[in-house]
Each structure stands twice: as structure tokens, then as C-alpha cells.
Enzyme design. Sequence first.
Site, PDB file in Angstrom:
ATOM      1  N   CYS B  95       0.814  -1.222   0.000  1.00  0.00           N
ATOM      2  CA  CYS B  95       0.000   0.000   0.000  1.00  0.00           C
ATOM      3  C   CYS B  95       0.850   1.276   0.000  1.00  0.00           C
ATOM      4  O   CYS B  95       1.442   1.612  -1.015  1.00  0.00           O
ATOM      5  CB  CYS B  95      -0.961  -0.054   1.180  1.00  0.00           C
ATOM      6  SG  CYS B  95      -2.280   1.147   1.095  1.00  0.00           S
ATOM      7  N   ARG B 132     -12.756   5.896  -2.707  1.00  0.00           N
ATOM      8  CA  ARG B 132     -11.566   5.064  -2.529  1.00  0.00           C
ATOM      9  C   ARG B 132     -11.850   3.706  -3.149  1.00  0.00           C
ATOM     10  O   ARG B 132     -13.005   3.300  -3.263  1.00  0.00           O
ATOM     11  CB  ARG B 132     -11.254   4.865  -1.034  1.00  0.00           C
ATOM     12  CG  ARG B 132     -10.725   6.075  -0.325  1.00  0.00           C
ATOM     13  CD  ARG B 132     -10.608   5.804   1.178  1.00  0.00           C
ATOM     14  NE  ARG B 132      -9.452   4.998   1.541  1.00  0.00           N
ATOM     15  CZ  ARG B 132      -8.238   5.495   1.742  1.00  0.00           C
ATOM     16  NH1 ARG B 132      -8.013   6.778   1.592  1.00  0.00           N
ATOM     17  NH2 ARG B 132      -7.245   4.710   2.104  1.00  0.00           N
ATOM     18  N   HIS B 197      -4.007  -5.654   1.351  1.00  0.00           N
ATOM     19  CA  HIS B 197      -3.940  -5.928   2.790  1.00  0.00           C
ATOM     20  C   HIS B 197      -4.600  -7.282   3.014  1.00  0.00           C
ATOM     21  O   HIS B 197      -4.972  -7.959   2.080  1.00  0.00           O
ATOM     22  CB  HIS B 197      -4.711  -4.854   3.570  1.00  0.00           C
ATOM     23  CG  HIS B 197      -4.217  -3.474   3.347  1.00  0.00           C
ATOM     24  ND1 HIS B 197      -2.974  -3.055   3.758  1.00  0.00           N
ATOM     25  CD2 HIS B 197      -4.794  -2.391   2.767  1.00  0.00           C
ATOM     26  CE1 HIS B 197      -2.821  -1.783   3.445  1.00  0.00           C
ATOM     27  NE2 HIS B 197      -3.905  -1.350   2.837  1.00  0.00           N
TER      28      HIS B 197
END
Lengths: 440, 247
Positions: B95, B132, B197
Site C-alpha cells: 500500500c 476510494r 492488505h
Amino acid sequence: MNIIYMILLKIINIILKLFGKQGGNIIGKIAVKLNPNMLAYFKINSPVIAVTATNGKTSTNNCIGYTLEKAGYKVVSNKEGNNMETGILSTLVKNATITGKIKADYITFEVDESYVPKIFKTIKLDTLVVLDFFRDQLDRNGEVETLILKINEFLKTYKGNLVLNADDPNVARLGKANPDNKKVYYYRVQKYEYATTGMKEAGEGKFCPFCKTRLEYEYYQYSHIGKFHCPNCDYGNNEIYKEAKNINLKDRTFEVEGITYKIQDNSIYTIYNYLAVLSVMNLYHIDTEDIIKAFSEFALNNGRLEKLDIKGIPTIINLAKNPTGANVSLRLLREDNEEKELLFVLNDNVADGFDVSWIWDINFDGLKENGVTRIITAGKRPYDIAIRIKTSGFDYEKIIPCENLDKAVEELYKTNTKKYVIANYTSLQPTRQAIFRLRG
Amino acid sequence: MKELKILYLYPDMLELYGDYGNIQVLKYRMEKRNITCKIDQYSIGDAAPDFSSYDIVFAGGGADNEQSILAEDLVKYKENIKQAIQNGVFFLLICGAYQLFGKYYKGVEGNIIPGLEIFPYYTEAILDRKKRCIGNIVLEVELENNKPTKVIGFENHGGQTFNSLSHFGKVLYGNGNSFGNSEEGFFIGNVIATYLHGPLLSKNPEVSDYIIKYCLERKYGEKVELEVLDDTFELKCREQMLKRLIK
């Protein structure tokens, strides 16, 4: 027009009741549809007390209400925990006359962190209690900093009582939002038996919010809660209004200003919440005898440190929506010397957040050494939590994942060992019901 | 006994999404095979690390605030890091760290946070703060020649990364480098940079073992067959998620 809406809403409420429904947010949802500014309709003449936080809102709000009622006051409150605008509207509609008057001595609300500005722009707030800020459902809420800034902005013009946890650097900073407001009251809990010099669990406030210097801690109670200060700008050095000392989790007692309070719980984080309640009670001059009595009796019994006896097997159920919630539950389990088994139920529904990676912020170290003999995992993501626990070093042959909740509960009660149950948001009530079904 | 050394970058700052779990998984899978796993940490204020003396360098995702602070710090080690990558040290970057190793990160206000400029990609924040790329994600990844495997994770990023040139995987479900992209991450033999993630390695034992095998073979200069571990939970977990996400 509003009066007609009120009549309508009251009728809907009666119908819902006839069908045995609590209503929850429904009344509020309809109210907002009828009039987006419905909150402004209510004429409130009694003090409004609100509790916000990441963890502990429901328990603390209920304890405030319980104590005030013990002291003989009429309280209106969103006890069930519907804490967004619609939930608060539901509570108001149910307790108001059709002209919008609320007959109560006190009104107490738990309020979702992100709704504080919106709700109290309209409703006059007398006391705001802020307990803590932890990371929580990142995919839904975003970073905790965003939430804190939102509340900080609201507080810049707020002049009511502000009750703050002095040991949470994310909370204590709010006391500086409005330098003109002198009614800021900090509470703190002195070091307890299991406090540590290093951080044991994921935490947030590592840097000073004012000068970005790394904060120094004398000790950590849990997560980032502890006695901190900024070596550069002295942030953290606040005048304390209420301080608890002689924390005795075994006897379930603590002491404030020479008075010993007995409580039902035995967890460090709930002692913080009791201190918040105590601060509020002192601000409203509630009799100490009433507080002592209320504290000694108060228990929510709704999956928040709920103690049950299931076929003679002691069982403790606790909600854990985020890493800190789970970590404090595991703390409790470690502080208990008896042998025990754990059931961990993990869902990933909308209200839980779809992202389950937060379970990797839970500290599962040393479960075996602390007397855990077997772990059952369940919910919609039983394998994720099983992998997490396995990776922490717990023997995977003693971890049993179950996709079916009733099967998981059945498996759990195959032995007579004491049980700890940790369940996340949407899995809590289904888990309790499954346990009650097994009890018969 | 064989040993692998991991350098964990900015553990106190890049620690938002449980990415540390990747290190725990690596450690677990090494120790089960009697490989010692040594973990060193580096954060702002610590003595400069020698990146080339490690087998694996790991960095995860963090809050926006922290990310800009450490970008400045990391740039100091640009040459050292470049050298380590050339030497074949394995880099696992998740990330925010993925973004930092590219050319730059352009914020919502147009501000530029310079990256290490080691890889060709760059990242731009999406202008609408509320938008997002969030959700479960499934990739098809080719770790070694002709051996495609599915990688499952969770993405949560506002940044849109372009010009990856050498992606980590093809997106089967989810967004990827940018909204609706068909590609995700950046991958060359000894670098996996990705938005995933979950943590990434928790549900993808094949990726973990690829890293461990690569590092052992590099360090000890011999062909390695890793001992098979009991991955029942991982396999069940993958089965459940794939069934849910991909029909």
C-alpha cells in the site's frame, strides 16, 4: 405540519409495539424522511448529556442513566444503543408529547462519533463525555484522525461541560479546542496491576497532536491508554478532576477521593468508564450514596462482559468490534488464572466492515501459557480468525473452525471448562441466542 | 540451522491495516521448517540500516499523516535501497510503501510527495476524498513461469497508481491499481509491491513460500524444496472467499 408528523410517528410506534418490535431506528428514519430538520422540533428543557467514543458508549451511557434513576430522576435515553441521528430521533419521538415536549429530568445519549456535530448543532448539549478513540472499521470510518478533527471542530464553539479521559492522548487534546471554555474536566485511573512500560497492543496516539514530538509514557494500562506527556510542549499535564486509585480487579473495587466503589466488572477499561460516569454525577451534584449503590448493582447484560451460567459452566461474553475491544477481552482472559476455552465469532457484514484485517492487530500471544486449552472460531470468517490465532503460536490442532454457529456453540460446550466468548458487532446477538438455545 | 533476516521498516508508523501480519506469517512458516527468523526494526531516529545485509525488507501501509513524515526520511536511503534491490534482496511493499517506491505521490491539493523513484510507476490521489478503492480483491498471479495462482486480499486506497509496467497480478475481482483497472501492483522477481492488505500473506501461502524459497536459494546458493505445511485453514479460507467472490 410537524404536529401531524408527530401523530403519525406515534401511531407507527404503537403499531410496531403491537407487533412486538422495538423500532430501533425505524421511527427516526421515517421522521427524517418527513422533515429533514425534525430534530429542531423538540422542546428540551432538561440537561442533555452525551457520551461518545470508539469503545464503551453503550455501557457508559446506560450507567449514567442507571445512576441518575437510582438517584430518583426521570431519564430519557437511547439505551439500546441506536446512536446515529435516526436512533436519537426515534428516542425523542417515543418520549415526547405530540407538541414535542420531553418530560424528563435528564436526557442522556450515546452518540456515534461522526454524528456529534450534526446532532448538537440542533440540540443544546449540556455535557459531552469523550471516553476514547481507537482504530475502528477502517474501511467504513476511515482513519481515526478524521473523526477526532471533526469533533474538535465542533468543540471550538462549544461552551458546555466537557468530560475527558486524561489518559488517552487522542481525547485529552480536545480540551484545548476552545480555550474560552473553562468547563473541561479530566478523569484518570492510576496505574493498575497489569500496566506495562511498553505498548502491548495496537494503539493510536504516538505523536503529540500539537508539536508532533513522540509522546513519552510513564506506563500503559492497555492499548495507548496510560500516563503520557509530551517532552517538548508538556501536552498531557492536565489538572485532574477525578482520579481513581487502588484499583483492585479481584475485589472489583476502586477508590476516588477516599471513597471506595464496588462494581460488577473486573476490567481496567470499564473502570475508566466508571470514572467518566462519576465525573458527570459530581457535575450534577448526585448524592455519593446513590452513586455507590448504583455502581455496585449496574450490569448491562447485553453481551458486554455478560456473565452467564450455561449448564453449570461459567461463561463470559464480550463484544469486540475492533482490535482494542478484543485486546481488553483477552486481557481479562489472561488475568484469570483458571483454565478456559475461547469462542471467537467473526462476521464481515456491512456494519462490521468488510475488512477483517483488524484481527491482526489483536494480541493473541501466550494464550496457552495463560491457560487457554481450546479455541473454537465461527461467524462468516471462521478461517481468517483461525489462521490469525494459529500464527500467534497457539497449537492449530486445538483450534476448531465452524461455519455454523450452533455447531460452534455445541462444540464449545462439549467440555466443562470455563468459557470466554468474544464476538464482533453483528455476530454478538446471534451468538448469545445460539448459546441461549443450547441452554434451552 | 538456516536463518533469514527481515528488516521491518517504520513499524510504529506504517502499521494501520494489520500488515505486520505478513511478517508474522513469514516467521511462522520459517520456524515450522526450522529456519531461524530474525527481525530487525528501523524507524525515524534509528541508526541507518544496511539494506543489503538483509534477506527481506518489509514495509506496510500507514495513515496519510505519517506517510508524508517518513517519505522524507526514506529518501535518505535511496542509493542503499537501490543497491540492495540490485543485489537481490527481497522487498515486500504494501500500500503506502508500494507508492513510496515509485516516482511520486500527488496529493488532493496537487502537492507532490517525491518517491524513491526506484520503480517507474507514480500515484495520484483521487480528487473526491470520499472515493476510494475499497473491498475484497482477487488477483491471478504468476509467481513462477506458467504457474498461475489466485491471490486474495483487501484493498483500501484513494491513490491511483499508473505506469506499473510490470504488474503483480491480473484483477479477477475488485479494482487494482486504479478504479476498474485490470492490473494490480508491481512485481519483478525479488520485489512484490501491492495494495493488498488482509494481510496479504495470511491467505496466500503460495506467495509466502515463494518469498521464503527465493531467499533461501539466494542466500545458500542451492535448490530448495520447502517442507509442506498443514495449510488446512488457509485452503478452507481461500475456498470460502473464492466461492463468495468468483462464481
